[in-house]
Write a protein that holds these residues in place. Structure first.
Motif, mmCIF file in Angstrom:
data_model
loop_
_atom_site.group_PDB
_atom_site.id
_atom_site.type_symbol
_atom_site.label_atom_id
_atom_site.label_comp_id
_atom_site.label_asym_id
_atom_site.label_seq_id
_atom_site.Cartn_x
_atom_site.Cartn_y
_atom_site.Cartn_z
ATOM 1 N N VAL B 179 0.846 -1.187 0.000
ATOM 2 C CA VAL B 179 0.000 0.000 0.000
ATOM 3 C C VAL B 179 0.883 1.240 0.000
ATOM 4 C CG1 VAL B 179 -1.802 1.300 1.211
ATOM 5 C CG2 VAL B 179 -1.637 -1.160 1.538
ATOM 6 N N VAL B 180 0.465 2.238 -0.780
ATOM 7 C CA VAL B 180 1.057 3.566 -0.658
ATOM 8 C C VAL B 180 -0.105 4.519 -0.396
ATOM 9 C CG1 VAL B 180 2.341 5.409 -1.790
ATOM 10 C CG2 VAL B 180 2.952 3.017 -2.217
ATOM 11 N N ALA B 181 -0.064 5.192 0.744
ATOM 12 C CA ALA B 181 -1.151 6.118 1.095
ATOM 13 C C ALA B 181 -0.563 7.511 1.228
ATOM 14 C CB ALA B 181 -1.823 5.685 2.392
ATOM 15 N N LEU B 182 -1.081 8.451 0.450
ATOM 16 C CA LEU B 182 -0.521 9.805 0.503
ATOM 17 C C LEU B 182 -1.609 10.853 0.283
ATOM 18 C CD1 LEU B 182 1.378 10.825 -2.746
ATOM 19 C CD2 LEU B 182 -0.295 8.990 -2.683
ATOM 20 N N THR B 183 -1.309 12.036 0.764
ATOM 21 C CA THR B 183 -2.231 13.141 0.556
ATOM 22 C C THR B 183 -1.969 13.779 -0.802
ATOM 23 O OG1 THR B 183 -3.030 15.242 1.434
ATOM 24 C CG2 THR B 183 -0.700 14.799 1.741
ATOM 25 N N ALA B 184 -3.048 14.213 -1.459
ATOM 26 C CA ALA B 184 -2.888 14.909 -2.736
ATOM 27 C C ALA B 184 -2.467 16.346 -2.500
ATOM 28 C CB ALA B 184 -4.187 14.857 -3.528
ATOM 29 N N MET B 185 -2.883 16.885 -1.345
ATOM 30 C CA MET B 185 -2.474 18.252 -0.990
ATOM 31 C C MET B 185 -2.375 18.345 0.526
ATOM 32 S SD MET B 185 -4.459 21.825 -1.714
ATOM 33 C CE MET B 185 -4.486 23.003 -0.379
ATOM 34 N N SER B 186 -1.226 18.815 0.991
ATOM 35 C CA SER B 186 -1.006 18.911 2.437
ATOM 36 C C SER B 186 -1.912 19.970 3.061
ATOM 37 C CB SER B 186 0.452 19.257 2.723
ATOM 38 O OG SER B 186 0.588 19.713 4.059
ATOM 39 N N ASN B 187 -2.538 19.605 4.178
ATOM 40 C CA ASN B 187 -3.406 20.566 4.864
ATOM 41 C C ASN B 187 -2.612 21.570 5.687
ATOM 42 O OD1 ASN B 187 -2.712 18.509 6.818
ATOM 43 N ND2 ASN B 187 -4.257 19.413 8.143
ATOM 44 N N VAL B 188 -1.300 21.377 5.772
ATOM 45 C CA VAL B 188 -0.451 22.310 6.516
ATOM 46 C C VAL B 188 0.410 23.128 5.554
ATOM 47 C CG1 VAL B 188 1.400 22.533 8.204
ATOM 48 C CG2 VAL B 188 -0.352 20.781 8.505
ATOM 49 N N LEU B 189 1.092 22.431 4.653
ATOM 50 C CA LEU B 189 2.043 23.092 3.758
ATOM 51 C C LEU B 189 1.385 23.617 2.501
ATOM 52 C CD1 LEU B 189 4.746 20.284 3.996
ATOM 53 C CD2 LEU B 189 4.817 22.503 5.166
ATOM 54 N N GLY B 190 0.229 23.076 2.174
ATOM 55 C CA GLY B 190 -0.420 23.430 0.922
ATOM 56 C C GLY B 190 0.170 22.698 -0.275
ATOM 57 N N THR B 191 1.240 21.958 -0.057
ATOM 58 C CA THR B 191 1.932 21.280 -1.157
ATOM 59 C C THR B 191 1.002 20.393 -1.975
ATOM 60 O OG1 THR B 191 3.797 21.107 0.357
ATOM 61 C CG2 THR B 191 3.940 19.853 -1.712
ATOM 62 N N LEU B 192 1.030 20.584 -3.301
ATOM 63 C CA LEU B 192 0.329 19.670 -4.201
ATOM 64 C C LEU B 192 1.315 18.569 -4.562
ATOM 65 C CD1 LEU B 192 -1.417 22.345 -6.418
ATOM 66 C CD2 LEU B 192 -2.588 20.652 -4.998
ATOM 67 N N ASN B 193 0.989 17.365 -4.187
ATOM 68 C CA ASN B 193 1.931 16.278 -4.405
ATOM 69 C C ASN B 193 1.806 15.692 -5.806
ATOM 70 O OD1 ASN B 193 3.298 16.259 -1.968
ATOM 71 N ND2 ASN B 193 1.672 15.097 -0.947
ATOM 72 N N PRO B 194 2.925 15.168 -6.335
ATOM 73 C CA PRO B 194 2.896 14.525 -7.649
ATOM 74 C C PRO B 194 2.279 13.128 -7.525
ATOM 75 C CG PRO B 194 5.100 14.434 -6.744
ATOM 76 C CD PRO B 194 4.272 15.195 -5.753
ATOM 77 N N VAL B 195 0.968 13.112 -7.306
ATOM 78 C CA VAL B 195 0.284 11.849 -7.018
ATOM 79 C C VAL B 195 0.494 10.842 -8.150
ATOM 80 C CG1 VAL B 195 -1.970 10.782 -6.651
ATOM 81 C CG2 VAL B 195 -1.436 12.951 -5.543
ATOM 82 N N ARG B 196 0.368 11.321 -9.400
ATOM 83 C CA ARG B 196 0.475 10.386 -10.520
ATOM 84 C C ARG B 196 1.852 9.722 -10.566
ATOM 85 N NH1 ARG B 196 -2.542 8.626 -15.016
ATOM 86 N NH2 ARG B 196 -1.290 6.878 -15.745
ATOM 87 N N ARG B 197 2.880 10.518 -10.318
ATOM 88 C CA ARG B 197 4.225 9.952 -10.367
ATOM 89 C C ARG B 197 4.399 8.883 -9.284
ATOM 90 N NH1 ARG B 197 10.012 12.848 -9.221
ATOM 91 N NH2 ARG B 197 11.169 10.883 -9.176
ATOM 92 N N VAL B 198 3.953 9.203 -8.084
ATOM 93 C CA VAL B 198 4.066 8.238 -6.985
ATOM 94 C C VAL B 198 3.199 7.015 -7.279
ATOM 95 C CG1 VAL B 198 3.653 7.856 -4.522
ATOM 96 C CG2 VAL B 198 4.588 10.044 -5.296
ATOM 97 N N ALA B 199 2.005 7.261 -7.827
ATOM 98 C CA ALA B 199 1.087 6.151 -8.109
ATOM 99 C C ALA B 199 1.676 5.207 -9.142
ATOM 100 C CB ALA B 199 -0.261 6.695 -8.586
ATOM 101 N N ASP B 200 2.268 5.779 -10.198
ATOM 102 C CA ASP B 200 2.864 4.921 -11.231
ATOM 103 C C ASP B 200 3.970 4.053 -10.631
ATOM 104 O OD1 ASP B 200 1.169 5.851 -13.149
ATOM 105 O OD2 ASP B 200 2.590 7.260 -14.061
ATOM 106 N N ALA B 201 4.820 4.677 -9.818
ATOM 107 C CA ALA B 201 5.913 3.919 -9.193
ATOM 108 C C ALA B 201 5.354 2.872 -8.228
ATOM 109 C CB ALA B 201 6.853 4.873 -8.460
ATOM 110 N N ALA B 202 4.277 3.252 -7.519
ATOM 111 C CA ALA B 202 3.664 2.312 -6.570
ATOM 112 C C ALA B 202 3.072 1.126 -7.309
ATOM 113 C CB ALA B 202 2.583 3.027 -5.758
ATOM 114 N N HIS B 203 2.408 1.391 -8.422
ATOM 115 C CA HIS B 203 1.825 0.294 -9.202
ATOM 116 C C HIS B 203 2.907 -0.607 -9.769
ATOM 117 C CE1 HIS B 203 -2.069 2.817 -9.659
ATOM 118 N NE2 HIS B 203 -2.174 1.955 -8.668
#
Lengths: 164, 423
Positions: B179-203
């Motif tokens: 499992v890889v569980a991550l936030t798409a956007m941090s509720n503290v930093l506001g950072t928009l994460n590269p979800v697709r990149r992480v998801a591809d690597a996770a898959h």
């Protein structure tokens, strides 16, 4: 800013900027108690030296947090130093009474801050500077900040001989 | 990464929304206790437009009954409204099928559903679960609980000093992950994460991808397939909808293969004294009477957002973020330390900061005196705050009803804060 001035009285800001009895004591012989406010991360460490006569011979405060928690701790340290444990407990009770929210009071919170129906602590106990914290009652979420040091002190005292 | 740019065509502009007209649709802005309301806490919960409030009241006044139970017309109507809401949610996040949209109580319950129903069925001792250092407790504690019960190994993607996910050791961290569980956007930093990149690597590593999109879906156009998620959780109350309703979207095949989470009415097809057969998707995951009026309210919120356009919402917020970063920096310089990325395109409309050495509780208290609502504290992300080396931050966050005047009010109140606390 009348509400704020009620909360942030000059004496409170003075204790915040120039905290009294800041530091640590060697344990043992001193007692050490930690308190946290999980909501905001405020943290207080109370060091307590009690002599053979049951008198607080020294007290030090460490930790970090908001102006209310830190100034309350500073005032508390000044108030309890040199007092007997019974006197400290009486102070604690008086301070808690000061911090008690009366619902009727909150309902009238829209007013000008004159605060005529403030709960009255035991008149026999002189709270000194601590009385300046009474404005906190008007800001319910900050009461936990003000009482953190006292709750931590209580924890420290519970480890000593119980009150007669 | 460029292919995943959140806003394709619309430039980041502050005049893209008619904020005055939008605010007029939110009754709460009529509130004035000494001062007009300056609401800068939408990351915690958004305000509600009249359309949502009226949709819920209208539902109760005209067509309430329990859903999926009665044969009478009223119950049919209620069921239809509830299922229409599901379809609206599905369209909003580009779900391939409405069967993949599960209503929950909130995002937290949605994430717990994944951790417990999927996790307990698929994870065993020594299996690897990868999280990030910037997770909200809602996407952290359920996995800690599963780790405690099942004995999985937790690994974390760290963050860089600028508040981005540190992907320098991504492949190594993902090795053997289930499992890889991550936030798409941090509720503290506001950072928009590269979800697709992480998801591809996770898959590639054979892991299932769980996305906490609580801060993302309300603010950016969302396409669950483009993000590469297997599960995606969000909540209604941060996107103009009511409290009490959240959404778990899951890929159909994954949901089909999972056991149910909560047991009770609605989630079963048959019950015997010695066993049960679960209902089909999505009702298999909806035990008990669901939040029906809340679903109706959420559908109304989605209609409002669709009417404005999520591209426009994002363009507005990105512009306002850029404005705020510039204005606060010009006014306070190094006295105001913003956590997280400095580039508006890399972040959402969430600004966590430290101000001089004034404690965030005191900052928030002084701001409240000016009618300004901000959050102060650890924002349910204690590991992240530890990483940042602070015990609390002040957080201002905006939405489609905020504009430069709110940022200006914030700056003015910070001046007052400075006057009070700094000699």
């Amino acid at each position: 800013m009348s509400g704020l001035e009620d909360l942030y009285r000059e004496i409170i800001l003075d204790h915040y900027r120039n905290p009294r009895n800041r530091g640590e004591l060697a344990c043992p012989p001193a007692r050490r108690a930690e308190g946290f406010n999980p909501l905001c991360g405020d943290e207080i460490v109370v060091y307590l030296d009690v002599d053979a006569q049951g008198r607080v011979s020294d007290v030090k405060i460490a930790g970090q947090g908001c102006s209310i928690s830190q100034s309350s701790a500073s005032m508390m340290s000044a108030a309890v130093k040199g007092r007997t444990l019974d006197e400290v407990r009486a102070l604690n009770r008086a301070f808690k009474a000061l911090m008690t929210i009366h619902e009727s009071r909150l309902e009238h919170d829209e007013g000008d801050g004159s605060g005529t129906d403030t709960p009255v602590p035991d008149p026999a106990v002189d709270l000194g500077d601590l009385a300046a914290l009474q404005g906190v009652v008007r800001f319910p979420v900050r009461i936990k900040c003000a009482t953190l040091a006292w709750n931590t002190l209580t924890t420290g005292l519970e480890e000593l001989a119980p009150s007669a | 990464m460029a292919a995943m740019s959140p806003v394709a065509d619309l430039p980041s502009r502050l005049d893209v929304l008619d904020v005055a007209a939008i605010r007029a649709e939110f009754p709460i802005f009529e509130r004035c206790r000494r001062r007009p309301l300056v609401y800068l806490d939408s990351a915690a919960s958004s305000q509600k437009p009249r359309a949502v409030i009226q949709a819920m009241a209208g539902y109760y006044e005209s067509c309430h009954a329990n859903v999926h139970r009665g044969v009478y017309a009223l119950a049919e109507e209620a069921t239809s409204r509830y299922e229409q809401a599901r379809a609206a949610v599905g369209r909003f996040i580009h779900a391939p099928s409405t069967r993949e949209v599960v209503f929950t109580k909130n995002a937290t319950e949605a994430l717990n559903l994944v951790a417990f129903a999927w996790g307990r069925a698929n994870l065993g001792r020594g299996d690897v679960v990868v999280l990030t250092e910037m997770e909200h407790h809602a996407n952290l504690v359920p996995w800690l609980m599963v780790a405690e019960q099942v004995g999985v190994e937790l690994r974390y993607l760290g963050i860089t000093d600028e508040g981005h996910l540190d992907l320098s050791r991504l492949e190594a961290t993902l090795e053997g992950a289930k499992v890889v569980a991550l936030t798409a956007m941090s509720n503290v930093l506001g950072t928009l994460n590269p979800v697709r990149r992480v998801a591809d690597a996770a898959h590639d590593a054979g892991a299932v991808v769980v996305v906490d999109a609580s801060q993302y879906v309300p603010h950016l156009p969302t396409d669950v397939t483009a993000l590469g998620a297997d599960f995606l959780a969000f909540t209604g109350h941060k996107m103009l909808g009511p409290t009490g309703i959240g959404v778990l979207w899951g890929r159909e095949a994954v949901l089909e293969a999972m056991p149910p989470f909560l047991g009770g009415g609605e989630m079963i097809r048959d019950v015997r004294l010695d066993g049960y057969t679960p209902n089909e998707l999505p009702w298999k995951f909806e035990a008990g009477t669901p939040p029906i009026a809340e679903a109706v309210g959420l559908a109304a919120a989605i209609e409002v957002l669709d009417g404005i356009g999520m591209d426009a919402v994002r363009a507005h917020e990105m512009a306002l973020t850029g404005y705020a970063l510039g204005a606060l920096d010009a006014r306070f310089g190094s006295d105001l330390v913003v956590h997280g990325p400095r580039t508006p395109g890399d972040r959402g409309g969430v600004l966590s900061f430290g101000f001089k050495d004034v404690h965030p509780h005191d900052v928030a208290q002084v701001l409240d005196e000016s009618g300004i609502c901000v959050r102060a504290g650890h924002h349910c992300a204690k590991p992240l705050l530890r990483r940042l080396g602070v015990s609390a931050t002040t957080r201002a966050s905006w939405y489609l009803y905020n504009d430069e005047s709110d940022v200006e009010a914030l700056a003015q109140a910070l001046d007052a804060c400075s006057d009070l606390f700094c000699l």
